[in-house]
Design a protein around this motif. Sequence first.
Motif, PDB file in Angstrom:
ATOM      1  N   UNK A   1     -72.791   1.268 -29.093  1.00 33.50           N
ATOM      2  CA  UNK A   1     -72.725   1.822 -27.728  1.00 33.50           C
ATOM      3  C   UNK A   1     -74.008   1.519 -26.956  1.00 33.50           C
ATOM      4  N   UNK A   2     -74.437   0.250 -27.054  1.00 33.64           N
ATOM      5  CA  UNK A   2     -75.653  -0.156 -26.343  1.00 33.64           C
ATOM      6  C   UNK A   2     -75.504   0.078 -24.848  1.00 33.64           C
ATOM      7  N   UNK A   3     -74.296  -0.201 -24.305  1.00 35.00           N
ATOM      8  CA  UNK A   3     -74.012   0.026 -22.889  1.00 35.00           C
ATOM      9  C   UNK A   3     -73.111   1.236 -22.675  1.00 35.00           C
ATOM     10  N   UNK A   4     -73.030   2.120 -23.667  1.00 32.34           N
ATOM     11  CA  UNK A   4     -72.234   3.326 -23.521  1.00 32.34           C
ATOM     12  C   UNK A   4     -70.808   3.144 -24.005  1.00 32.34           C
ATOM     13  N   UNK A   5     -69.982   4.151 -23.715  1.00 33.97           N
ATOM     14  CA  UNK A   5     -68.577   4.166 -24.129  1.00 33.97           C
ATOM     15  C   UNK A   5     -67.700   4.397 -22.915  1.00 33.97           C
ATOM     16  N   UNK A   6     -66.414   4.059 -23.065  1.00 33.62           N
ATOM     17  CA  UNK A   6     -65.461   4.330 -21.986  1.00 33.62           C
ATOM     18  C   UNK A   6     -64.666   5.581 -22.304  1.00 33.62           C
TER      19      UNK A   6
ATOM     20  N   UNK B   1     -62.951  -8.696 -17.475  1.00 34.97           N
ATOM     21  CA  UNK B   1     -63.861  -8.074 -16.519  1.00 34.97           C
ATOM     22  C   UNK B   1     -63.080  -7.336 -15.440  1.00 34.97           C
ATOM     23  N   UNK B   2     -61.933  -7.872 -15.048  1.00 33.01           N
ATOM     24  CA  UNK B   2     -61.116  -7.201 -14.037  1.00 33.01           C
ATOM     25  C   UNK B   2     -60.517  -5.901 -14.534  1.00 33.01           C
ATOM     26  N   UNK B   3     -60.015  -5.884 -15.767  1.00 33.24           N
ATOM     27  CA  UNK B   3     -59.444  -4.648 -16.316  1.00 33.24           C
ATOM     28  C   UNK B   3     -60.524  -3.599 -16.552  1.00 33.24           C
ATOM     29  N   UNK B   4     -61.748  -4.041 -16.890  1.00 38.13           N
ATOM     30  CA  UNK B   4     -62.832  -3.083 -17.078  1.00 38.13           C
ATOM     31  C   UNK B   4     -63.188  -2.395 -15.764  1.00 38.13           C
ATOM     32  N   UNK B   5     -63.199  -3.148 -14.662  1.00 36.09           N
ATOM     33  CA  UNK B   5     -63.469  -2.531 -13.361  1.00 36.09           C
ATOM     34  C   UNK B   5     -62.355  -1.549 -13.006  1.00 36.09           C
TER      35      UNK B   5
ATOM     36  N   UNK C   1     -69.080   9.725 -12.199  1.00 41.25           N
ATOM     37  CA  UNK C   1     -69.803  10.228 -13.364  1.00 41.25           C
ATOM     38  C   UNK C   1     -70.300   9.113 -14.280  1.00 41.25           C
ATOM     39  N   UNK C   2     -69.553   8.006 -14.388  1.00 45.43           N
ATOM     40  CA  UNK C   2     -69.909   6.900 -15.281  1.00 45.43           C
ATOM     41  C   UNK C   2     -69.855   5.575 -14.522  1.00 45.43           C
ATOM     42  N   UNK C   3     -70.782   5.344 -13.614  1.00 50.85           N
ATOM     43  CA  UNK C   3     -70.694   4.131 -12.782  1.00 50.85           C
ATOM     44  C   UNK C   3     -70.888   2.845 -13.558  1.00 50.85           C
ATOM     45  N   UNK C   4     -71.535   2.898 -14.743  1.00 51.75           N
ATOM     46  CA  UNK C   4     -71.818   1.673 -15.478  1.00 51.75           C
ATOM     47  C   UNK C   4     -70.544   0.988 -15.969  1.00 51.75           C
ATOM     48  N   UNK C   5     -69.451   1.766 -16.107  1.00 53.50           N
ATOM     49  CA  UNK C   5     -68.201   1.170 -16.584  1.00 53.50           C
ATOM     50  C   UNK C   5     -67.686   0.094 -15.635  1.00 53.50           C
ATOM     51  N   UNK C   6     -67.933   0.248 -14.349  1.00 54.78           N
ATOM     52  CA  UNK C   6     -67.520  -0.763 -13.370  1.00 54.78           C
ATOM     53  C   UNK C   6     -68.675  -1.650 -12.928  1.00 54.78           C
ATOM     54  N   UNK C   7     -69.898  -1.112 -12.935  1.00 56.77           N
ATOM     55  CA  UNK C   7     -71.040  -1.893 -12.461  1.00 56.77           C
ATOM     56  C   UNK C   7     -71.375  -3.050 -13.401  1.00 56.77           C
ATOM     57  N   UNK C   8     -71.289  -2.829 -14.712  1.00 60.28           N
ATOM     58  CA  UNK C   8     -71.660  -3.882 -15.653  1.00 60.28           C
ATOM     59  C   UNK C   8     -70.774  -5.122 -15.518  1.00 60.28           C
ATOM     60  N   UNK C   9     -69.444  -4.989 -15.557  1.00 61.02           N
ATOM     61  CA  UNK C   9     -68.633  -6.203 -15.341  1.00 61.02           C
ATOM     62  C   UNK C   9     -68.798  -6.775 -13.945  1.00 61.02           C
ATOM     63  N   UNK C  10     -69.033  -5.918 -12.943  1.00 63.93           N
ATOM     64  CA  UNK C  10     -69.262  -6.425 -11.595  1.00 63.93           C
ATOM     65  C   UNK C  10     -70.517  -7.280 -11.517  1.00 63.93           C
ATOM     66  N   UNK C  11     -71.581  -6.831 -12.176  1.00 62.54           N
ATOM     67  CA  UNK C  11     -72.822  -7.611 -12.199  1.00 62.54           C
ATOM     68  C   UNK C  11     -72.609  -8.938 -12.932  1.00 62.54           C
TER      69      UNK C  11
END
Length: 366
Positions: A128-133, A313-317, A326-336
């Motif tokens: 979970x280096x970048x967290x969990x969904x 990446x699209x399904x992750x966003x 509450x968990x913006x990294x779930x969409x920000x990481x694939x967007x970046x």
Amino acid sequence: MATPGTTQEEFTLDTAAELAAEEGGSKIEGKSPWVLAGRRLRRNYIALAFLGVFIAVLLVCFLAPLYVSHVSHLGPDDANASGYIHENGQRIPILSKSHSSFGKDGQVHLTPGGIPIGPQWGASGGAYFFGADQLGRDVGARLVYGGRNSLRIGLVSSVITTIVSIILALLAAYFAGATDWVISRFFDIIWAFPVVLLAIALGTALSIDGFHHGPINIPAGSLWIPTLVIAFVFIPYIGRPLRGQVLALRNREFVEAATAQGAGSLRIMFTELLPNIASSVLVLFTLIVANAILTEVGLSYLGAGVQPPHPSWGTMIADGQDVLASDPWLSLLPGIAITITVISLNVFGDGLRDALDPRAKIRIEH
């Protein structure tokens, strides 16, 4: 005629050896257009830097199995909603538990659960280096595997588009007449529809039952469905510019010379005409890859591209938009990741186009 009392100077052309002697003995030799283009590209440090960025993204995504086996130890589809991690001697749940408490005012306060942990940055041993969904899946594993699928679809669909477009453009421009009319109308029909709308319509229809016609059987949910859909909708965007270039070349002297020597149609198209449009093919291919990746991301986000359980990446966003607050990294990481990939391809494509342009100014340095 020389006048009396004057001498007539004989005009001669200096040989290459004499010119080389005047230049200090350096050898004079011609350079092919590809060598000159390579020299221009090597001097474009920005384009080369962004090419390096794209290669780095490519390597990270295609080495996803190594990340899973040596770092996260969790696959992209391994749900662990009820699991725990150990950090600094503490046992932390992957998804927070709901609980209630009494406030000072005597009222019961409920704290909702199901909120995934954030990025651990290696504190939990790599997991979970970048967290969990929301399902307890490792975001890092899904990011690299999703990028692997998005890049694979973008690259393969671009290769298919380029090959089909080259063949159709050569056939249409060389044979002209009825062949040109049929192929041009085919280009016009696809061109008349917006790319995204046509891709959504085809992707949605094929994602239900797949494609089963004759010997071709593609099941629903296969990665080949978005690959072929994207390849189909981009055909005229490469085919039409190439057709125009071949039309300008088909009556040139080198084509007439090849015809006079008895060369057949296939030989003229693929050994005489194709090398003369190769530079345009390379530039268009580079730029179409970026558009194909963006199209795949858009289709997957709307549910008409990559289907579960395959990550993208699209399904992750799409999965992260419900918990964006509450968990913006779930969409920000694939967007970046999408932004870095597409910008690097576009900048390198522009640099490649400038390098292959024969009218570009070049300064020869010794």
